[in-house]
Scaffold this motif. Sequence first.
Motif, PDB file in Angstrom:
ATOM      1  N   ASP A  45     -15.076 126.275 -27.718  1.00  0.00           N
ATOM      2  CA  ASP A  45     -15.925 126.143 -28.918  1.00  0.00           C
ATOM      3  C   ASP A  45     -17.414 126.006 -28.646  1.00  0.00           C
ATOM      4  O   ASP A  45     -18.175 125.781 -29.573  1.00  0.00           O
ATOM      5  N   LYS A  66     -18.771 130.817 -26.368  1.00  0.00           N
ATOM      6  CA  LYS A  66     -18.640 131.927 -25.424  1.00  0.00           C
ATOM      7  C   LYS A  66     -18.381 133.257 -26.133  1.00  0.00           C
ATOM      8  O   LYS A  66     -19.093 134.244 -25.904  1.00  0.00           O
ATOM      9  N   GLN A 126     -16.039 138.575 -33.308  1.00  0.00           N
ATOM     10  CA  GLN A 126     -15.238 138.160 -32.175  1.00  0.00           C
ATOM     11  C   GLN A 126     -14.093 139.109 -31.873  1.00  0.00           C
ATOM     12  O   GLN A 126     -13.061 139.105 -32.502  1.00  0.00           O
ATOM     13  N   LYS A 129     -26.358 127.091 -29.783  1.00  0.00           N
ATOM     14  CA  LYS A 129     -26.301 126.467 -31.119  1.00  0.00           C
ATOM     15  C   LYS A 129     -27.568 125.689 -31.461  1.00  0.00           C
ATOM     16  O   LYS A 129     -27.489 124.653 -32.133  1.00  0.00           O
TER      17      LYS A 129
END
Length: 593
Positions: free
Chosen positions: A16, A19, A41, A129
């Motif tokens: 999480d 990656k 993804q 992030k």
Amino acid sequence: MKLESIRNFCIIAHIDHGKSTLADRLLEVTGTISQREMQNQMLDTMDLERERGITIKLQPVRMNYEGYQLNLIDTPGHVDFTYEVSRSLACCEGALLIVDATQGMEAQTMANLYLAIDQDLEIIPVINKIDLPAADVEKVSAEIQHILGCKKEEIISVSAKTGENVESILKAVIDRIPPPVSKLDKTKALIFDSSFDDYRGVIAYVRVIDGEIKKGDALTFMVNAKSTEATEVGYFSPRQKSKEKLTAGEIGYIVTGFKDVSDCRVGDTVTLQKYPAEEPLDGYADVKPMVFAGIFCKEGDDYSDLREALGKLKLNDAALTYEPEHAKALGFGFRCGFLGLLHLDVVQERLSREYNLDLIVTAPSVAYQVIGTDGGSQIIASPLDLPDPTRIASIEEPMMVVDIVTPAEYIGGIMQLLQEKRGQPTSSEMEYLDKERVIIHYVLPLSGIVVDFYDRLKNISSGYASMNYEFHEYQECKVRRMDILVAGDPIEALATIVYVDEGERIGRKVVEALKAVLPRQQFEVRIQAAFSGKIIASAKIPAMRKDVTAKLYGGDVTRKRKLLEKQKKGKAKMKAMGKVDIPKEAFLSVLKR
Ligand code: GDP
Ligand code: MG
């Protein structure tokens, strides 16, 4: 392609931390995949992997960027696959270390980072992030500087979600990671992964170290001494794209024609039959199961489905082993070997989710090594294989090095758990990452980890601690086989190997658990736990209320009749003894203990 224009790198990240999202952005920025093609993804995630905190491995991919060939491969984030991680790292010259700006470093990241540093990879730290309000870039940056001993300026801060600053990562890959080097020598390629294709057979994922491999070349897989032909070679884009040849420095795939992945082991060296290399590459290891468990079907007639499903899983999983096994109470099943507990969970979960099988899995046992009085040694896959105590000189158990990253407030509880599990502190028992977080290093028997360690760790730390473990060494231990007897009859599926000094406690637990679930019989049933015939714990289930005869005959029964009845009952009892039917459901609850 000239070596100077190639860069090979991998990603190290905790679940999480972003990656997959970052990989998507990199594919986009390099135009490897157009925005339109990009479904968010590229890879599906399996629920289980999410639950268990395992990151899903990315497909290897080649990107072209400003005249450079950038090959990204991934390391499995799964604690049982350290060896595979080490082989993936051996294919690269550099690694991206991705850390979530709201979380900081975690145990799994640390373990893989140490492996990468051991192999002299260039590490590019990335904080991800940064778009989140809770991002604490300063704090995470300080943590990374502390661990890597790097400068603040070397850390790249990005948002994989918005794409902010992602291109700097590519620039750093080109500037900081050295190009591959190659001797002008005979062909050697390192296998770092493989997959099985129904139509084309086994596909080897390789890094060519020296020389080249062309389509049609006759190949030898050196350690496993297998030969085949390269029916196709190519690279990942991320789909497979065939090509005339793979040359030194490149990462790509070889379609081998093998029908069995065990012919194509991770870590083996591929060379040409015509001009074979003298020596395989360093670092090959034959990974062996560390944990064993019996797998049985709840419904007996699912057996052939189970056999087929295991066969299919095995095609993509060389580390999984299985042998037919029969247990009186559970019927036909398989004794299976796994790299570790998570590997077992993944296989069990796939059997039930993908193949719809309703399973009973016996308590896992670890790979004990038994040294015989004759000096020989063997690994025991099942408690039932343990030789007679008189033929055993000593028994050794696998010990693991465990790293736990946790907020400091949970240290006390975790230490207690480690003690209870027979942990031994290492010389660097505890290390502070920053003021609030520590890494605890301990050596622990694997047998203590396989029972309920992970869940309890999560409980103690309210979910904040993360852990990683790795095989350390075999160490002598005092264990024995504990048999469970019902009405004098040993129940094979419940035999376990336990520490001698815990035998009584565990024996009592199992006996009580069985007592709670076994239906009453016409006669009293004794449940016992025993070390080679010596009873260490026992319980009784009283007989069902009898007296049908007494009621029928009331007071009118003659003595003779009474005697006859008694004899009959005695015979029936004798017959029924040892014939207690143990419902499979009863097993489930006992095996779970
Ligand atoms: P992985 O397990 O390391 O592959 O992580 P994922 O890429 O699957 O990301 C985990 C979660 O974090 C997903 O919900 C992503 O959308 C989210 N995420 C990833 N990168 C960022 C980022 O830069 N910013 C924000 N806000 N969310 C992100
Ligand atoms: Mg992911």
